[in-house]
Write a protein that holds these residues in place. Structure first.
Motif, short mmCIF file in Angstrom:
data_model
loop_
_atom_site.label_atom_id
_atom_site.label_comp_id
_atom_site.label_asym_id
_atom_site.label_seq_id
_atom_site.Cartn_x
_atom_site.Cartn_y
_atom_site.Cartn_z
N VAL A 70 -8.83 -4.08 -10.48
CA VAL A 70 -8.38 -5.07 -10.27
C VAL A 70 -7.29 -5.54 -8.86
CG1 VAL A 70 -6.21 -6.35 -10.82
CG2 VAL A 70 -7.96 -5.71 -12.82
N LEU A 71 -7.88 -5.88 -7.73
CA LEU A 71 -6.64 -5.85 -6.40
C LEU A 71 -5.54 -6.49 -6.58
CD1 LEU A 71 -10.02 -5.34 -5.64
CD2 LEU A 71 -9.68 -6.63 -3.58
N ILE A 72 -4.44 -5.82 -5.34
CA ILE A 72 -3.38 -6.67 -5.91
C ILE A 72 -2.90 -7.40 -4.41
CG2 ILE A 72 -0.14 -6.54 -5.44
CD1 ILE A 72 -1.00 -3.81 -6.80
N LYS A 73 -3.13 -8.45 -4.37
CA LYS A 73 -2.72 -9.68 -3.14
C LYS A 73 -1.17 -9.85 -2.66
CE LYS A 73 -4.17 -13.94 -1.16
NZ LYS A 73 -2.93 -14.09 -1.33
N GLY A 74 -0.88 -9.73 -2.21
CA GLY A 74 1.02 -10.15 -1.59
C GLY A 74 1.20 -9.53 -1.00
N ILE A 75 0.98 -7.64 -0.98
CA ILE A 75 2.50 -6.64 -0.15
C ILE A 75 2.43 -7.03 0.89
CG2 ILE A 75 1.89 -4.32 0.26
CD1 ILE A 75 1.05 -4.18 -2.55
N LEU A 76 3.85 -6.75 1.97
CA LEU A 76 4.22 -6.74 3.04
C LEU A 76 4.48 -5.01 3.50
CD1 LEU A 76 5.21 -9.95 3.26
CD2 LEU A 76 3.41 -9.19 4.28
N SER A 77 5.62 -4.43 2.44
CA SER A 77 6.62 -3.53 2.38
C SER A 77 5.73 -2.52 2.53
CB SER A 77 7.33 -3.35 2.04
OG SER A 77 7.16 -2.68 0.67
N ARG A 78 5.53 -1.23 3.36
CA ARG A 78 4.96 0.08 3.53
C ARG A 78 5.19 0.45 1.67
NH1 ARG A 78 5.66 3.38 8.60
NH2 ARG A 78 4.77 4.69 7.51
N ASP A 79 6.68 0.75 1.12
CA ASP A 79 6.80 1.26 0.41
C ASP A 79 5.73 0.76 -1.20
OD1 ASP A 79 8.51 2.83 1.48
OD2 ASP A 79 10.11 0.95 0.73
N ASP A 80 5.86 -0.35 -1.15
CA ASP A 80 5.00 -0.83 -2.33
C ASP A 80 3.31 -1.50 -2.36
OD1 ASP A 80 7.19 -3.12 -3.50
OD2 ASP A 80 6.39 -4.47 -2.41
N ALA A 81 3.48 -0.72 -0.88
CA ALA A 81 1.85 0.12 -0.70
C ALA A 81 1.73 1.65 -1.57
CB ALA A 81 1.87 -0.20 0.64
N GLU A 82 2.56 1.91 -1.03
CA GLU A 82 2.96 3.85 -1.14
C GLU A 82 2.38 3.75 -3.19
OE1 GLU A 82 2.37 6.47 0.17
OE2 GLU A 82 2.93 7.59 -2.11
N GLU A 83 3.08 2.88 -3.71
CA GLU A 83 3.08 2.08 -4.85
C GLU A 83 2.08 2.05 -5.52
OE1 GLU A 83 5.29 3.38 -7.07
OE2 GLU A 83 4.50 3.22 -9.07
N ALA A 84 1.41 1.35 -4.60
CA ALA A 84 -0.30 1.17 -5.06
C ALA A 84 -0.70 2.40 -5.03
CB ALA A 84 -0.39 -0.14 -3.97
N ALA A 85 -1.07 2.59 -4.00
CA ALA A 85 -1.81 3.64 -3.84
C ALA A 85 -1.24 4.98 -4.74
CB ALA A 85 -1.33 4.47 -2.01
N ARG A 86 -0.45 5.43 -5.46
CA ARG A 86 -0.45 6.06 -6.50
C ARG A 86 -0.59 5.52 -7.69
NH1 ARG A 86 2.41 7.80 -9.82
NH2 ARG A 86 3.97 5.70 -10.04
N ARG A 87 -0.53 4.41 -7.54
CA ARG A 87 -1.51 4.27 -8.70
C ARG A 87 -3.19 3.93 -8.87
NH1 ARG A 87 2.78 1.27 -12.69
NH2 ARG A 87 4.52 1.70 -11.96
N LYS A 88 -3.08 4.07 -7.72
CA LYS A 88 -5.21 4.40 -7.25
C LYS A 88 -5.24 2.67 -7.42
CE LYS A 88 -5.77 8.90 -8.47
NZ LYS A 88 -4.94 9.43 -7.93
N VAL A 89 -4.64 1.54 -6.97
CA VAL A 89 -5.13 0.86 -7.38
C VAL A 89 -6.20 0.61 -5.42
CG1 VAL A 89 -4.60 -1.95 -6.26
CG2 VAL A 89 -2.59 -0.95 -7.45
N PRO A 90 -7.25 0.03 -6.02
CA PRO A 90 -8.45 0.00 -5.11
C PRO A 90 -8.63 -0.76 -4.27
CG PRO A 90 -9.36 -1.02 -6.78
CD PRO A 90 -8.10 -0.75 -7.51
N ALA A 91 -7.51 -1.72 -4.00
CA ALA A 91 -7.73 -1.85 -2.88
C ALA A 91 -6.39 -3.11 -2.90
CB ALA A 91 -8.58 -3.50 -2.37
N ILE A 92 -5.82 -3.56 -1.51
CA ILE A 92 -4.78 -4.46 -1.52
C ILE A 92 -5.06 -5.71 0.21
CG2 ILE A 92 -2.60 -2.43 -2.38
CD1 ILE A 92 -1.82 -2.30 0.17
#
Ligand SMILES: Cc1cc2nc3c(=O)[nH]c(=O)nc-3n(C[C@H](O)[C@H](O)[C@H](O)COP(=O)(O)O)c2cc1C
Length: 362
Positions: free
Chosen positions: A232-254
Motif C-alpha cells: 500500500v503506497l501513499i500518494k499526496g505527501i509534501l512535508s518531510r515530517d509526513d515522509a518521515e512518519e511514512a518511512a517509520r511505518r515502513k510504507v513501501p513507497a510514497i
C-alpha cells in the motif's frame, strides 16, 4: 464528451500544443474539469514555474551510444520511468475511458494506475491491461465494507499495488467546475461503487465526497494495509515530517504530489518538495513524483532530485481525447523520446546515472 478519434495518427510537437488541440475538441466544462486547479490556480501554475528554476548541467565526452530508459518499479519492469497517474473519470474526454488509457499505457510498456472514481470498472480496466503492470488507487470510504470490497476486487483482478490517496480529505474548491455546473458523465452510476451509497457526482462535485472519510488518519493507512496482501503506497505527501512518519511505518513507497494543483491552493511547486523528502527518508521508502511533468527535461530533473519514477496526468487525457488509446501511447512515447534526448545531451546512459550532479537550482 468526445466519442471517436478523427485524426489517423497521433502527431505531437509538444504536450502544451497537444493540450490546445484537445481544448478545441472538448466542451468547456470537460476541458476545464481536466485542465483546472483549485482556487486562483496558484499551485497549478507553481507546479510548472518551479521546474523552470531548475537548470540541467550537462557533461560532455560521455561516449554514449545508446540510452536505456528501462526502469524497475517495485519489482516491475517498465520501458520508461514514467507512468499514468490515477485520474477520475476518463470517460469525460473519450468513450473508451480508462480502458483506452490502460491500453495506451500497455502499448507504451508502462504502468497504469486505475482510479476509484472511474468510468469503467476495476475488472474492465484489468482486462485491458492484461499482462501489463497495473495498480489501483483507493479513495478511502467511511464505510469500511466499501474499502474492503474495492481492495478485494483489485487484488482479484490482478492489480499489484494499492495507491492510497491522502491529499483529498475534502475536495479542493475548483471555480471552473462551479462556474460550469459540471456534471460527470454516467452519473449517478459510478461502476466501482458497490451501491448508490457511494459516489454520486453533482454540480460542483461536492457530493463526490459524500461517502469519503474526511477525518483520514494513519490508522486508516494501517487498516488498509491489514485488508490487503498488496503493498500500500501513499500518494499526496509534501512535508518531510509526513515522509518521515511514512518511512517509520515502513510504507513501501510514497508519491510526492500536490494532486496537480487541484487541492490546496497557494501551495508551492510540488517538485520543490522532492529533494527535502528524499534526503529525509534516505532510501527507507521509495519516492515517486507527480505534478507538472510536461517535458523530458522535467522527468530528468525529478529523477535527478531522487524520484524513482514520475506520474503523468493531464497530457494523458489530452492524448486520449484526440486519439483514444493510441494517443495515450503517443504521449508516453513522446515523453520517453524527449527523455532519451535529454539523457544523451546531458551525458547519462542509464537512469541510475542521473543524479543531483546534473542539476542546478537557480
Ligand atoms: C482530471 C483529473 C482527475 C484526477 N483524479 C484523481 C483521482 O481520482 N485520484 C488521485 O489520486 N488523483 C487524481 N488526480 C491527480 C493526479 O493523480 C496527479 O496527481 C496530477 O494530475 C498530476 O499532475 P499533472 O496533471 O500536472 O501531471 C486527478 C488529476 C486530474 C487532472
Amino acid at each position: 464528451m468526445i466519442q471517436a478519434r478523427t485524426a489517423p495518427e497521433p502527431d505531437i510537437v509538444n504536450l502544451d500544443e497537444l493540450e490546445q488541440q484537445a481544448k478545441q475538441r472538448l466542451d468547456q466544462a470537460s476541458y476545464d474539469f481536466v485542465a483546472g486547479g483549485a482556487g486562483s490556480e496558484l499551485t497549478l501554475r507553481a507546479n510548472r514555474e518551479a521546474f523552470q528554476k531548475i537548470a540541467i548541467m550537462p557533461r560532455v565526452f560521455a561516449g554514449i551510444e545508446q540510452v536505456d530508459t528501462s526502469a524497475n518499479l517495485l519489482g516491475q519492469r517498465l520501458s520508461m520511468p514514467i507512468y499514468v497517474t490515477p485520474m477520475a473519470n476518463h470517460g469525460i474526454v473519450h468513450s473508451s475511458a480508462e480502458v483506452g488509457s490502460a491500453l495506451g499505457a500497455k502499448k507504451a510498456g508502462t504502468l497504469f494506475v486505475a482510479p476509484t472514481s472511474s468510468t469503467k470498472t476495476i475488472e474492465e480496466v484489468a482486462i485491458a491491461a492484461k499482462d501489463s503492470p497495473r495498480w489501483f488507487q483507493l479513495y478511502f470510504n467511511k464505510d469500511p465494507d466499501v474499502n474492503r470490497r474495492l481492495l478485494h476486487r483489485a487484488e482479484k483482478a490482478g492489480y499489484s499495488a494499492i495507491v492510497l490517496t491522502v491529499d483529498l480529505p475534502v475536495l479542493g474548491i475548483r471555480d471552473r467546475n462551479v462556474r460550469n455546473s459540471l456534471r460527470l458523465p454516467g452519473e449517478p452510476n459510478q461502476p466501482n461503487a458497490p451501491s448508490e451509497r457511494y459516489i454520486v457526482a453533482t454540480r460542483n462535485l461536492q457530493s463526490l465526497m459524500s461517502g469519503m472519510k474526511t477525518d483520514l488518519s494513519w490508522d486508516d493507512y494501517e487498516l488498509t494495509r491489514k485488508n490487503t496482501s498488496l503493498p500500500v503506497l501513499i500518494k499526496g505527501i509534501l512535508s518531510r515530517d509526513d515522509a518521515e512518519e511514512a518511512a517509520r511505518r515502513k510504507v513501501p513507497a510514497i508519491i510526492v504530489s500536490n494532486h496537480g494543483g487541484r487541492q490546496l491552493d497557494t501551495g508551492f511547486g510540488a517538485i520543490e518538495a522532492l529533494r527535502p523528502i528524499v534526503d529525509q527518508v534516505k532510501g527507507r521508502t521509495k519516492v515517486l513524483f507527480d505534478s507538472g511533468i510536461r517535458r523530458g527535461t522535467d522527468v530528468f530533473k525529478a529523477l535527478a532530485l531522487g524520484a524513482l519514477a514520475v506520474g503523468v496526468g493531464r497530457p494523458v487525457l489530452w492524448g486520449l481525447t484526440l486519439y483514444g488509446a493510441d494517443g495515450v501511447a503517443a504521449v508516453l512515447e513522446h515523453l520517453k523520446t524527449e527523455l532519451v534526448n535529454v539523457m544523451h545531451l546531458a551525458g547519462t546512459t542509464r537512469l541510475n546515472d542521473i543524479s543531483s550532479e546534473y542539476i542546478r537550482n537557480s
